[in-house]
Design a protein around this motif. Sequence first.
Motif, PDB file in Angstrom:
ATOM      1  N   ALA A  17      70.202  15.599  28.335  1.00 16.31           N
ATOM      2  CA  ALA A  17      70.176  16.784  29.195  1.00 16.31           C
ATOM      3  C   ALA A  17      68.753  17.131  29.610  1.00 16.31           C
ATOM      4  O   ALA A  17      68.511  17.498  30.764  1.00 16.31           O
ATOM      5  CB  ALA A  17      70.818  17.967  28.478  1.00 16.31           C
ATOM      6  N   ILE A  18      67.810  17.000  28.697  1.00 14.10           N
ATOM      7  CA  ILE A  18      66.410  17.289  29.030  1.00 14.10           C
ATOM      8  C   ILE A  18      65.886  16.285  30.060  1.00 14.10           C
ATOM      9  O   ILE A  18      65.181  16.657  30.999  1.00 14.10           O
ATOM     10  CB  ILE A  18      65.547  17.303  27.754  1.00 14.10           C
ATOM     11  N   VAL A  19      66.245  15.026  29.905  1.00 19.88           N
ATOM     12  CA  VAL A  19      65.814  14.005  30.874  1.00 19.88           C
ATOM     13  C   VAL A  19      66.426  14.288  32.248  1.00 19.88           C
ATOM     14  O   VAL A  19      65.727  14.239  33.272  1.00 19.88           O
ATOM     15  CB  VAL A  19      66.178  12.586  30.377  1.00 19.88           C
ATOM     16  N   ILE A  20      67.721  14.604  32.285  1.00 26.67           N
ATOM     17  CA  ILE A  20      68.378  14.923  33.560  1.00 26.67           C
ATOM     18  C   ILE A  20      67.722  16.147  34.202  1.00 26.67           C
ATOM     19  O   ILE A  20      67.491  16.180  35.417  1.00 26.67           O
ATOM     20  CB  ILE A  20      69.885  15.154  33.350  1.00 26.67           C
ATOM     21  N   ASN A  21      67.413  17.149  33.385  1.00 27.19           N
ATOM     22  CA  ASN A  21      66.767  18.354  33.891  1.00 27.19           C
ATOM     23  C   ASN A  21      65.386  18.038  34.472  1.00 27.19           C
ATOM     24  O   ASN A  21      65.027  18.543  35.544  1.00 27.19           O
ATOM     25  CB  ASN A  21      66.661  19.382  32.769  1.00 27.19           C
TER      26      ASN A  21
END
Length: 100
Positions: A17-21
């Motif tokens: 999720a952090i990478v996608i964000n």
Amino acid sequence: MAKKGKTGYLGMFAYIAIVINLVGWLFTILHKKNWLTIKIGNSELGGFLTGIGSLILVFVAIFVAHDFAERQTTFWRVLYWILAISSILAILFGVGVNFF
């Protein structure tokens, strides 16, 4: 296969999720500078990706918080469900990307 650590799949989903964000914010910055514009339906790709990342992070937080709320009194368990449902609805219908 990658090591999952103490948090298992929750940690992996939070990391994803952090990478996608991050990718979403990069697309948003490029869009604001008029260097790159990619649309998905009516929304810009950066906003869509940050919305997906936020949704995944909320689900991870809700899952972890459920473990805590299970051991509390009825008041705290009811408050947990109100907060969990309102958080998901805020992402889906209002805050950030409006998926519907």
